[in-house]
Design an enzyme around this catalytic site. Sequence first.
Site, mmCIF file in Angstrom:
data_model
loop_
_atom_site.group_PDB
_atom_site.id
_atom_site.type_symbol
_atom_site.label_atom_id
_atom_site.label_comp_id
_atom_site.label_asym_id
_atom_site.label_seq_id
_atom_site.Cartn_x
_atom_site.Cartn_y
_atom_site.Cartn_z
ATOM 1 N N PRO A 13 4.893 5.172 -0.416
ATOM 2 C CA PRO A 13 5.865 4.855 -1.470
ATOM 3 C C PRO A 13 6.896 3.831 -1.019
ATOM 4 O O PRO A 13 7.267 3.796 0.159
ATOM 5 C CB PRO A 13 6.544 6.208 -1.758
ATOM 6 C CG PRO A 13 6.128 7.141 -0.684
ATOM 7 C CD PRO A 13 4.980 6.553 0.057
ATOM 8 N N ASP A 89 5.739 0.454 8.650
ATOM 9 C CA ASP A 89 4.509 1.241 8.724
ATOM 10 C C ASP A 89 3.496 0.653 9.695
ATOM 11 O O ASP A 89 2.456 1.261 9.970
ATOM 12 C CB ASP A 89 3.876 1.374 7.326
ATOM 13 C CG ASP A 89 3.657 0.027 6.653
ATOM 14 O OD1 ASP A 89 3.241 -0.930 7.326
ATOM 15 O OD2 ASP A 89 3.915 -0.089 5.434
ATOM 16 N N SER A 178 12.070 -6.190 -3.073
ATOM 17 C CA SER A 178 13.120 -6.315 -4.088
ATOM 18 C C SER A 178 14.163 -7.352 -3.659
ATOM 19 O O SER A 178 15.068 -7.668 -4.422
ATOM 20 C CB SER A 178 13.799 -4.960 -4.300
ATOM 21 O OG SER A 178 14.387 -4.523 -3.086
HETATM 22 P P1 CNA Z 1 11.905 -2.028 -2.158
HETATM 23 O O1 CNA Z 1 13.351 -2.286 -2.306
HETATM 24 O O2 CNA Z 1 11.412 -0.637 -2.391
HETATM 25 O O3 CNA Z 1 11.157 -3.030 -3.171
HETATM 26 C C1 CNA Z 1 9.768 -3.019 -3.333
HETATM 27 C C2 CNA Z 1 9.408 -4.092 -4.355
HETATM 28 O O4 CNA Z 1 8.002 -4.137 -4.455
HETATM 29 C C3 CNA Z 1 9.963 -3.826 -5.746
HETATM 30 O O5 CNA Z 1 10.394 -5.033 -6.308
HETATM 31 C C4 CNA Z 1 8.750 -3.252 -6.503
HETATM 32 O O6 CNA Z 1 8.759 -3.534 -7.888
HETATM 33 C C5 CNA Z 1 7.621 -4.017 -5.832
HETATM 34 N N1 CNA Z 1 6.345 -3.291 -5.847
HETATM 35 C C6 CNA Z 1 6.073 -2.094 -5.290
HETATM 36 N N2 CNA Z 1 4.773 -1.770 -5.451
HETATM 37 C C7 CNA Z 1 4.225 -2.794 -6.165
HETATM 38 C C8 CNA Z 1 2.916 -3.056 -6.663
HETATM 39 N N3 CNA Z 1 1.894 -2.217 -6.445
HETATM 40 N N4 CNA Z 1 2.715 -4.202 -7.357
HETATM 41 C C9 CNA Z 1 3.746 -5.074 -7.581
HETATM 42 N N5 CNA Z 1 4.986 -4.892 -7.120
HETATM 43 C C10 CNA Z 1 5.229 -3.762 -6.420
HETATM 44 O O7 CNA Z 1 11.352 -2.462 -0.733
HETATM 45 P P2 CNA Z 1 11.885 -3.652 0.206
HETATM 46 O O8 CNA Z 1 10.863 -3.794 1.274
HETATM 47 O O9 CNA Z 1 12.295 -4.838 -0.559
HETATM 48 O O10 CNA Z 1 13.206 -2.981 0.789
HETATM 49 C C11 CNA Z 1 13.529 -3.074 2.050
HETATM 50 C C12 CNA Z 1 13.449 -1.721 2.797
HETATM 51 C C13 CNA Z 1 12.337 -0.826 2.354
HETATM 52 C C14 CNA Z 1 13.128 -2.000 4.218
HETATM 53 O O11 CNA Z 1 14.214 -1.666 5.003
HETATM 54 C C15 CNA Z 1 11.906 -1.160 4.602
HETATM 55 O O12 CNA Z 1 12.014 -0.653 5.898
HETATM 56 C C16 CNA Z 1 11.873 -0.096 3.609
HETATM 57 N N6 CNA Z 1 10.601 0.598 3.347
HETATM 58 C C17 CNA Z 1 9.477 0.314 4.045
HETATM 59 C C18 CNA Z 1 8.300 0.986 3.784
HETATM 60 C C19 CNA Z 1 7.068 0.648 4.579
HETATM 61 O O13 CNA Z 1 7.168 0.356 5.763
HETATM 62 N N7 CNA Z 1 5.901 0.650 3.938
HETATM 63 C C20 CNA Z 1 8.250 1.948 2.776
HETATM 64 C C21 CNA Z 1 9.442 2.227 2.063
HETATM 65 C C22 CNA Z 1 10.593 1.536 2.358
#
Ligand code: CNA
Length: 253
Positions: A13, A89, A178
């Site tokens: 997520p 991750d 984002s």
């Molecule tokens: P965020 O703020 O959660 O933004 C994610 C963006 O991706 C948003 O604009 C969503 O609309 C978009 N999005 C998500 N899934 C989809 C999809 N399937 N198709 C199209 N668009 C999609 O995450 P950011 O990375 O911008 O925020 C920074 C934080 C989140 C960092 O400090 C990370 O460490 C942190 N984070 C990382 C993970 C990971 O390592 N996978 C998971 C959760 C949070």
Amino acid sequence: MVGAGISTPSGIPDFRSPGSGLYSNLEQYDLPYPEAIFELQFFFHNPKPFFALAKELYPGNYRPNLAHYFLRLLHDKGLLLRLYTQNIDGLERAGIPASKLVEAHGTFASATCTVCRRSFPGEEFRVDVMADRVPRCPICTGIIKPDIIFFGEQLPQRFFLYMADFPMADLLIIIGTSLEVEPFASLSEASRRSVPRVLINRELVGPFAWSPRHNDVAQLGDIIGGVEMLVKALGWTEEIEDLVQRETNKDVL
Ligand code: CNA
């Protein structure tokens, strides 16, 4: 530049997507407010929620998806100057060498004792994390914290490579973020103005929303669909299918 959105198709997520994001599913982590999970003060008060997240994100639980393989293909073709990721991750590590990667918000691959500052490989305390035990330093018994950057902590030195990289880039691709977390978000403004910026994301974010450039390109919607379209436009569809097949076979073997 990539963020949590490239890993949601792998089942991890993100933070901010309403409903499915980590911030809307806090009960399991028992946090006073979402950001507390990455705050040192809260960590020293109660490290368990962070280690619950660590257990979830520990390398090996999730597989890369088409977006990761697209980045890998860019690298294989010698086109990737650098990959800047906010993700913790470790999925970019499948195929992208450390020299090409900037893990701006750190990694679980290494850890540091919060008291004596000794450094440890992440693997060394995997057993503790998997058993829901807070890992302790074998020398001084201080809590060992994975090298994930918390709010207020300095970003890794490698982050500052951006000062040399961004003026050199011929194209800036931004996927699944984002663009709300600084200083990472501001990198989106660091490329030359003559250089196109391509956003693949569900919605317009950062400067694509509030100060777009004439040569910005945004492919809005699902990330996998957006990457597939770009791959198709590049004529790389077969190649990426082969790559995914090869890597999937490796996993099975
Ligand atoms: P965020 O703020 O959660 O933004 C994610 C963006 O991706 C948003 O604009 C969503 O609309 C978009 N999005 C998500 N899934 C989809 C999809 N399937 N198709 C199209 N668009 C999609 O995450 P950011 O990375 O911008 O925020 C920074 C934080 C989140 C960092 O400090 C990370 O460490 C942190 N984070 C990382 C993970 C990971 O390592 N996978 C998971 C959760 C949070």
